[in-house]
Write a protein that holds these residues in place. Structure first.
Motif, PDB file in Angstrom:
ATOM      1  N   LEU A 178       0.808  -1.218   0.000  1.00 18.95           N
ATOM      2  CA  LEU A 178       0.000   0.000   0.000  1.00 18.95           C
ATOM      3  C   LEU A 178       0.844   1.272   0.000  1.00 18.95           C
ATOM      4  N   PRO A 179       1.964   1.367   0.755  1.00 19.42           N
ATOM      5  CA  PRO A 179       2.769   2.586   0.673  1.00 19.42           C
ATOM      6  C   PRO A 179       3.246   2.901  -0.750  1.00 19.42           C
ATOM      7  N   GLU A 180       3.622   1.865  -1.509  1.00 15.55           N
ATOM      8  CA  GLU A 180       4.032   2.107  -2.892  1.00 15.55           C
ATOM      9  C   GLU A 180       2.881   2.685  -3.701  1.00 15.55           C
ATOM     10  N   ALA A 181       1.697   2.154  -3.474  1.00  9.93           N
ATOM     11  CA  ALA A 181       0.536   2.585  -4.252  1.00  9.93           C
ATOM     12  C   ALA A 181       0.126   4.012  -3.925  1.00  9.93           C
ATOM     13  N   ILE A 182       0.037   4.334  -2.626  1.00 10.39           N
ATOM     14  CA  ILE A 182      -0.454   5.669  -2.275  1.00 10.39           C
ATOM     15  C   ILE A 182       0.545   6.752  -2.661  1.00 10.39           C
ATOM     16  N   GLN A 183       1.834   6.424  -2.665  1.00 13.64           N
ATOM     17  CA  GLN A 183       2.835   7.404  -3.090  1.00 13.64           C
ATOM     18  C   GLN A 183       2.766   7.665  -4.594  1.00 13.64           C
ATOM     19  N   ALA A 184       2.124   6.747  -5.322  1.00 14.50           N
ATOM     20  CA  ALA A 184       1.960   6.916  -6.766  1.00 14.50           C
ATOM     21  C   ALA A 184       0.646   7.595  -7.133  1.00 14.50           C
TER      22      ALA A 184
END
Length: 395
Positions: free
Chosen positions: A231-237
Motif C-alpha cells: 500500500l505505501p508504494e501505491a499511495i505514493q503513486a
C-alpha cells in the motif's frame, strides 16, 4: 443608422446572456472537471467521535457521578442518529464493535442492577427490541457501563449509512472508523468479559460489512493497492501516470457515493493482516505503522502539525482529533482544533460537529465558510475550489 452602435448593442446583449446563464450548469461542469483531478486524500472533512453514542440515562448518570465523577465528565456528550449526522455534514463516523458470535453476551449490562441496588429509579430499557440477544457484532462504548447506542448492532448501523448513501448518491466518500473492543491482549477469555477478536472473528466482521455494502460501494485496500506490492508504494503513486501500473487513492469522480472502512486501533493489526499481506482480500484499512506493507491510513489523535503534514505529503490518509473528553468544549478552547485544521489531516474527529454545538459554550468544529469539505490545506492540487466539493449540508 449607425452600424457601430448596433454591433455594440449586440455585444452587450450577448455578454448579459452569458452572465445570466444558470450558474448551476457552469458550476456543475466545473465540479465534474475538478472531480477528475482531486483524490480522496486531498480533501479535509469533519468526523464525529463515537458516533453511535446517545448519552447516559438519568439514574445511570447519577450513579456514575457518585462513583467516578471524572468518568461522567468525559462521557457527557451525545450524538443524534447516524443519518442525521450525515445530513448535518459529517463525513466520518466512528463505530465501536464487540464480537458476539452466539448472541446475548451483552444483553444484561451490570450497571442496570447497580442502579436498582442503589435504590435509584429504573432507566428506560436500553434494548427494548432485544437486538442484543441475537448473534452478530454489537455497538456500544463500554461494556456493562456505557451501553446506550442509536443502533445496537453493526449491521443496523451500516444499514442506516447505506440507506442514506443511496438517497444521496453524489456525496463525498464516507469514512467509517471501526474500533474493535475486547479485553487486554493475551488475557484469558471469561464468560462475563468481551469476546476476543481472532482472525476468524475478523473474517466475520468483513462478512458483515459485505452483507450490507456491495463491493462497488466500498473503496477497498485491493483497489488502492492496484498492481503494486504494498500500500505505501501505491499511495505514493497517487495521481502519477506510471505505465503498466494501477493503484493509488481514487479521484473524487470514482469515489462519490462510496464508503471507506478504517481501523481505529493498532494492536489488532497483526491479527487482521495474518494471511492477508498488505491487506489482500480485506475490507478495512488498518491503523498502520508508516512504511509497513499495510500502511495507507494512520491516526495522529493528538495533532502534531509537522508530523501530520509529513505523512500527508507521503500519501497517507490521516485522522486526528480536535477535542477530547469534553474539556475543550467546556472551556471553549480551540487551541487543539486550530492545529488540526491547519494540518494536512484529512479527517478531523470531534464530539461537536457543526450541527451539534456544545451545550456549555457553543463550541463546535466547522470548516471555513461552513462547507462540508474543503481542499486539503497542505496537499490539495493547485486551483482546487472548496465550494465545488460538497458546499452545503443536506436537507
Amino acid at each position: 443608422m449607425n452600424l457601430r452602435n448596433i454591433d455594440m448593442k449586440n455585444i452587450l446583449w450577448a455578454a448579459l446572456i452569458i452572465i445570466l446563464l444558470p450558474s448551476c450548469a457552469v458550476a456543475q461542469t466545473t465540479a465534474s472537471q475538478q472531480d477528475q483531478v482531486v483524490h480522496i486524500n486531498q480533501i479535509q472533512v469533519i468526523g464525529s467521535h463515537n458516533s453511535y453514542h446517545t448519552g447516559v440515562a438519568p439514574s445511570e448518570r447519577k450513579l456514575i457521578e457518585q462513583q467516578n465523577p471524572k468518568a461522567m465528565r468525559e462521557l457527557d456528550y451525545a450524538h443524534p442518529p447516524l443519518d442525521d449526522q450525515l445530513s448535518g455534514g459529517v463525513r466520518q463516523l466512528e463505530i465501536d464493535v464487540y464480537a458476539d458470535s452466539k448472541g446475548g453476551r451483552y444483553s444484561h449490562p451490570a450497571i442496570v442492577d447497580k442502579v436498582s441496588q442503589a435504590g435509584l429509579p429504573p432507566d428506560p430499557d436500553f434494548d427494548p427490541q432485544h437486538e442484543m440477544d441475537k448473534p452478530g457484532f454489537k455497538v456500544m462504548h463500554v461494556m456493562n457501563f456505557d451501553q446506550r447506542s442509536s443502533c445496537h448492532t453493526f449491521i443496523a448501523c451500516l444499514t442506516i449509512i447505506r440507506n442514506w448513501s443511496q438517497q444521496h448518491p453524489h456525496h463525498l466518500p464516507i469514512f467509517i472508523l471501526v474500533e474493535t473492543k475486547q479485553g487486554r491482549p493475551n488475557a484469558p477469555t471469561t464468560p462475563d468479559g468481551p469476546e476476543p477478536f481472532t482472525s476468524r472473528t475478523f473474517d466475520a466482521l468483513d462478512a458483515e460489512i459485505r452483507s450490507v455494502f456491495q463491493e462497488s460501494e466500498i473503496i477497498t485496500p485491493d483497489q488502492v493497492r492496484g498492481s503494486y506490492d504494498t500500500l505505501p508504494e501505491a499511495i505514493q503513486a497517487t495521481g502519477k501516470s506510471v505505465r503498466g501500473r494501477s493503484g493509488g487513492w481514487p479521484t473524487l469522480a470514482r469515489s462519490r457515493g462510496k464508503v471507506v472502512f478504517l481501523m481505529d486501533q493498532k494492536p489488532v493489526t497483526p491479527v487482521y493482516t495474518a494471511e492477508h499481506l498488505a491487506l489482500r482480500g480485506r475490507v478495512i484499512f488498518t491503523n498502520a505503522e508508516p512504511g509497513a506493507p499495510d500502511a495507507a491510513f494512520i491516526e495522529e489523535n493528538t495533532p502534531n502539525k509537522e508530523q501530520i503534514d509529513m505523512l500527508a505529503r507521503e500519501g497517507y490518509l490521516i485522522r486526528t482529533r480536535t477535542d477530547d473528553g469534553t474539556e475543550e468544549a467546556r472551556n471553549n478552547d480551540y487551541t487543539r482544533a486550530k492545529i488540526a485544521l491547519s494540518s494536512g489531516a484529512q479527517i478531523l474527529s470531534t464530539d461537536y460537529p457543526p450541527a451539534e454545538p456544545a451545550k456549555w459554550s457553543g463550541f463546535s468544529i466547522t470548516l471555513p465558510h461552513g462547507v462540508i469539505a474543503r481542499c486539503n490545506p497542505i496537499i490539495a492540487p493547485s486551483g482546487c475550489i472548496d465550494s465545488l466539493l460538497e458546499p452545503s449540508r443536506t436537507k
